[in-house]
Design a protein around this motif. Sequence first.
Motif, PDB file in Angstrom:
ATOM      1  N   MET A   1      21.233 -22.841 -40.834  1.00 25.89           N
ATOM      2  CA  MET A   1      20.541 -22.052 -41.823  1.00 25.89           C
ATOM      3  C   MET A   1      21.083 -21.498 -42.453  1.00 25.89           C
ATOM      4  SD  MET A   1      18.387 -21.353 -38.255  1.00 25.89           S
ATOM      5  CE  MET A   1      19.364 -20.639 -36.808  1.00 25.89           C
ATOM      6  N   GLY A   2      22.444 -21.153 -43.390  1.00 26.74           N
ATOM      7  CA  GLY A   2      22.842 -20.489 -44.406  1.00 26.74           C
ATOM      8  C   GLY A   2      23.449 -18.945 -44.019  1.00 26.74           C
ATOM      9  N   PHE A   3      23.350 -18.638 -42.463  1.00 25.44           N
ATOM     10  CA  PHE A   3      23.739 -17.105 -42.102  1.00 25.44           C
ATOM     11  C   PHE A   3      25.498 -17.400 -41.609  1.00 25.44           C
ATOM     12  CE2 PHE A   3      19.682 -17.393 -41.120  1.00 25.44           C
ATOM     13  CZ  PHE A   3      19.020 -16.224 -41.807  1.00 25.44           C
ATOM     14  N   GLY A   4      26.407 -16.904 -41.816  1.00 25.54           N
ATOM     15  CA  GLY A   4      27.525 -16.144 -41.822  1.00 25.54           C
ATOM     16  C   GLY A   4      28.326 -16.006 -42.336  1.00 25.54           C
ATOM     17  N   ALA A   5      27.616 -15.768 -43.384  1.00 28.48           N
ATOM     18  CA  ALA A   5      29.163 -15.364 -44.597  1.00 28.48           C
ATOM     19  C   ALA A   5      29.675 -14.522 -44.209  1.00 28.48           C
ATOM     20  CB  ALA A   5      28.195 -14.998 -46.042  1.00 28.48           C
ATOM     21  N   GLY A   6      29.636 -12.845 -43.295  1.00 32.45           N
ATOM     22  CA  GLY A   6      29.643 -11.920 -42.810  1.00 32.45           C
ATOM     23  C   GLY A   6      29.479 -10.921 -44.599  1.00 32.45           C
ATOM     24  N   MET A   7      28.342 -11.153 -45.100  1.00 32.99           N
ATOM     25  CA  MET A   7      27.677 -10.434 -45.528  1.00 32.99           C
ATOM     26  C   MET A   7      27.235  -9.432 -45.145  1.00 32.99           C
ATOM     27  SD  MET A   7      30.375 -10.850 -47.895  1.00 32.99           S
ATOM     28  CE  MET A   7      29.874  -9.297 -49.411  1.00 32.99           C
ATOM     29  N   GLY A   8      26.668  -9.466 -44.290  1.00 34.10           N
ATOM     30  CA  GLY A   8      25.162  -8.612 -44.304  1.00 34.10           C
ATOM     31  C   GLY A   8      25.255  -7.287 -43.603  1.00 34.10           C
ATOM     32  N   LEU A   9      26.877  -6.721 -43.332  1.00 36.39           N
ATOM     33  CA  LEU A   9      26.640  -5.715 -42.707  1.00 36.39           C
ATOM     34  C   LEU A   9      27.626  -4.740 -44.063  1.00 36.39           C
ATOM     35  CD1 LEU A   9      28.839  -5.757 -39.245  1.00 36.39           C
ATOM     36  CD2 LEU A   9      26.053  -4.195 -40.080  1.00 36.39           C
TER      37      LEU A   9
ATOM     38  N   VAL B   1      12.935 -10.334 -31.384  1.00 37.93           N
ATOM     39  CA  VAL B   1      13.263 -11.155 -30.563  1.00 37.93           C
ATOM     40  C   VAL B   1      14.341 -12.182 -30.499  1.00 37.93           C
ATOM     41  CG1 VAL B   1      12.100 -13.094 -29.157  1.00 37.93           C
ATOM     42  CG2 VAL B   1      10.640 -11.788 -29.898  1.00 37.93           C
ATOM     43  N   ALA B   2      15.420 -11.876 -29.872  1.00 40.76           N
ATOM     44  CA  ALA B   2      16.418 -12.833 -29.871  1.00 40.76           C
ATOM     45  C   ALA B   2      16.363 -14.305 -30.320  1.00 40.76           C
ATOM     46  CB  ALA B   2      17.819 -12.279 -29.203  1.00 40.76           C
ATOM     47  N   ARG B   3      17.118 -14.420 -31.013  1.00 37.89           N
ATOM     48  CA  ARG B   3      17.245 -16.009 -31.271  1.00 37.89           C
ATOM     49  C   ARG B   3      15.223 -16.468 -31.692  1.00 37.89           C
ATOM     50  NH1 ARG B   3      21.331 -14.243 -30.583  1.00 37.89           N
ATOM     51  NH2 ARG B   3      21.711 -13.908 -28.103  1.00 37.89           N
ATOM     52  N   ASP B   4      14.666 -15.837 -32.014  1.00 38.77           N
ATOM     53  CA  ASP B   4      12.914 -16.843 -32.277  1.00 38.77           C
ATOM     54  C   ASP B   4      13.096 -16.829 -33.830  1.00 38.77           C
ATOM     55  OD1 ASP B   4      10.905 -17.486 -31.993  1.00 38.77           O
ATOM     56  OD2 ASP B   4      10.057 -15.334 -31.940  1.00 38.77           O
ATOM     57  N   PHE B   5      13.862 -17.763 -34.399  1.00 36.42           N
ATOM     58  CA  PHE B   5      14.554 -18.034 -35.532  1.00 36.42           C
ATOM     59  C   PHE B   5      12.995 -18.543 -36.394  1.00 36.42           C
ATOM     60  CE2 PHE B   5      18.345 -19.425 -34.681  1.00 36.42           C
ATOM     61  CZ  PHE B   5      19.078 -18.212 -35.131  1.00 36.42           C
ATOM     62  N   VAL B   6      11.606 -18.661 -35.881  1.00 33.38           N
ATOM     63  CA  VAL B   6      10.226 -18.979 -36.102  1.00 33.38           C
ATOM     64  C   VAL B   6       9.932 -17.794 -37.031  1.00 33.38           C
ATOM     65  CG1 VAL B   6       8.015 -19.469 -35.530  1.00 33.38           C
ATOM     66  CG2 VAL B   6       9.971 -21.059 -35.075  1.00 33.38           C
TER      67      VAL B   6
ATOM     68  N   VAL C   1      18.840 -10.882 -33.941  1.00 33.21           N
ATOM     69  CA  VAL C   1      18.367 -12.060 -33.921  1.00 33.21           C
ATOM     70  C   VAL C   1      19.240 -13.372 -34.143  1.00 33.21           C
ATOM     71  CG1 VAL C   1      16.551 -14.356 -34.648  1.00 33.21           C
ATOM     72  CG2 VAL C   1      15.932 -11.663 -34.977  1.00 33.21           C
ATOM     73  N   ILE C   2      20.539 -13.046 -34.364  1.00 36.08           N
ATOM     74  CA  ILE C   2      21.185 -13.709 -34.338  1.00 36.08           C
ATOM     75  C   ILE C   2      22.784 -13.641 -33.906  1.00 36.08           C
ATOM     76  CG2 ILE C   2      23.816 -14.764 -35.992  1.00 36.08           C
ATOM     77  CD1 ILE C   2      21.217 -15.246 -38.240  1.00 36.08           C
ATOM     78  N   HIS C   3      22.972 -12.815 -33.603  1.00 39.10           N
ATOM     79  CA  HIS C   3      24.106 -12.458 -32.663  1.00 39.10           C
ATOM     80  C   HIS C   3      23.952 -11.081 -31.898  1.00 39.10           C
ATOM     81  CE1 HIS C   3      26.602 -13.046 -36.489  1.00 39.10           C
ATOM     82  NE2 HIS C   3      25.898 -11.792 -36.852  1.00 39.10           N
ATOM     83  N   GLY C   4      22.439 -10.523 -31.388  1.00 45.87           N
ATOM     84  CA  GLY C   4      22.261  -9.292 -30.708  1.00 45.87           C
ATOM     85  C   GLY C   4      21.820 -10.258 -29.276  1.00 45.87           C
ATOM     86  N   GLY C   5      20.541  -8.762 -29.486  1.00 47.26           N
ATOM     87  CA  GLY C   5      19.399  -9.712 -28.115  1.00 47.26           C
ATOM     88  C   GLY C   5      18.120  -8.361 -28.588  1.00 47.26           C
ATOM     89  N   ASN C   6      17.567  -8.938 -27.429  1.00 42.29           N
ATOM     90  CA  ASN C   6      15.849  -8.155 -28.385  1.00 42.29           C
ATOM     91  C   ASN C   6      16.156  -6.653 -28.173  1.00 42.29           C
ATOM     92  OD1 ASN C   6      14.401 -10.869 -27.260  1.00 42.29           O
ATOM     93  ND2 ASN C   6      14.343 -10.184 -24.906  1.00 42.29           N
TER      94      ASN C   6
ATOM     95  N   GLU D   1      27.209 -21.679 -34.654  1.00 44.26           N
ATOM     96  CA  GLU D   1      26.881 -23.341 -35.744  1.00 44.26           C
ATOM     97  C   GLU D   1      25.830 -23.460 -35.908  1.00 44.26           C
ATOM     98  OE1 GLU D   1      27.845 -25.892 -37.946  1.00 44.26           O
ATOM     99  OE2 GLU D   1      29.555 -24.527 -36.972  1.00 44.26           O
ATOM    100  N   GLU D   2      24.834 -23.673 -35.036  1.00 46.37           N
ATOM    101  CA  GLU D   2      23.475 -23.397 -35.236  1.00 46.37           C
ATOM    102  C   GLU D   2      22.705 -22.050 -36.798  1.00 46.37           C
ATOM    103  OE1 GLU D   2      20.373 -21.683 -32.213  1.00 46.37           O
ATOM    104  OE2 GLU D   2      19.216 -22.732 -32.683  1.00 46.37           O
ATOM    105  N   ALA D   3      23.761 -21.200 -36.519  1.00 50.25           N
ATOM    106  CA  ALA D   3      23.252 -19.606 -37.457  1.00 50.25           C
ATOM    107  C   ALA D   3      23.482 -20.373 -38.861  1.00 50.25           C
ATOM    108  CB  ALA D   3      23.480 -18.492 -36.890  1.00 50.25           C
ATOM    109  N   ARG D   4      24.750 -20.820 -38.911  1.00 46.22           N
ATOM    110  CA  ARG D   4      25.938 -21.034 -40.218  1.00 46.22           C
ATOM    111  C   ARG D   4      24.480 -22.659 -41.158  1.00 46.22           C
ATOM    112  NH1 ARG D   4      30.564 -19.582 -40.574  1.00 46.22           N
ATOM    113  NH2 ARG D   4      31.283 -18.494 -38.752  1.00 46.22           N
TER     114      ARG D   4
END
Length: 146
Positions: free
Chosen positions: A103-111, A11-16, A54-59, A98-101
């Motif tokens: 929470m510690g995401f956004g280093a651009g290292m996932g892919l 589920v997109a943006r469901d950080f819980v 969750v962060i960039h995409g959709g459901n 900004e919200e994702a950053r």
Amino acid sequence: MASLQKSFPIVARDFVHAGEASIHVQSILKAMRMDPALIRRIAICCYEGEMNAVIHGGNGQILLAIEADQLNLAINDDGPGIEDIERAMQPGYSTASEEAREMGFGAGMGLTNMKNNADAIHIDSAPGQGTRVTMRFALPSPAEGP
Ligand SMILES: Nc1ncnc2c1ncn2[C@@H]1O[C@H](COP(=O)(O)OP(=O)(O)OP(=O)(O)O)[C@@H](O)[C@H]1O
Ligand SMILES: [Mg+2]
């Protein structure tokens, strides 16, 4: 190894609940007594892919397909898609909010992490078309009996 197919919703943006689909995948692999080092590689790819949806995409969903000699992981989402896949794959490139950053995401290292841990990775995506990341892992053949 017995063949198996399962899907887990994202589920997109469901950080819980973000990350739960990956935990389910991991527990299936543990129950199958797969090699812990291999489980770790698969879990990293699964988690990075789930968090990207969750962060960039959709459901969407994670599709796990296990066959005798390979395991396939597909992470699909119906989000905005990726305009330039080659650029998205560059280490350090990120459009995280900004919200994702915070929470510690956004280093651009996932892919990059996914590319390094999967035996093969393929991304299908276009603006407005959602994203489908498929990864393949070779499974060791079962030990020959006496
Ligand atoms: N499912 C997706 N939908 C849309 N864009 C995506 C998706 N996955 C990745 N991207 C794009 O690719 C970029 C790079 O992704 P990558 O996972 O490498 O880094 P990140 O998610 O920004 O940061 P990190 O994974 O290190 O927390 C993202 O910032 C985003 O622009
Ligand atoms: Mg990421």
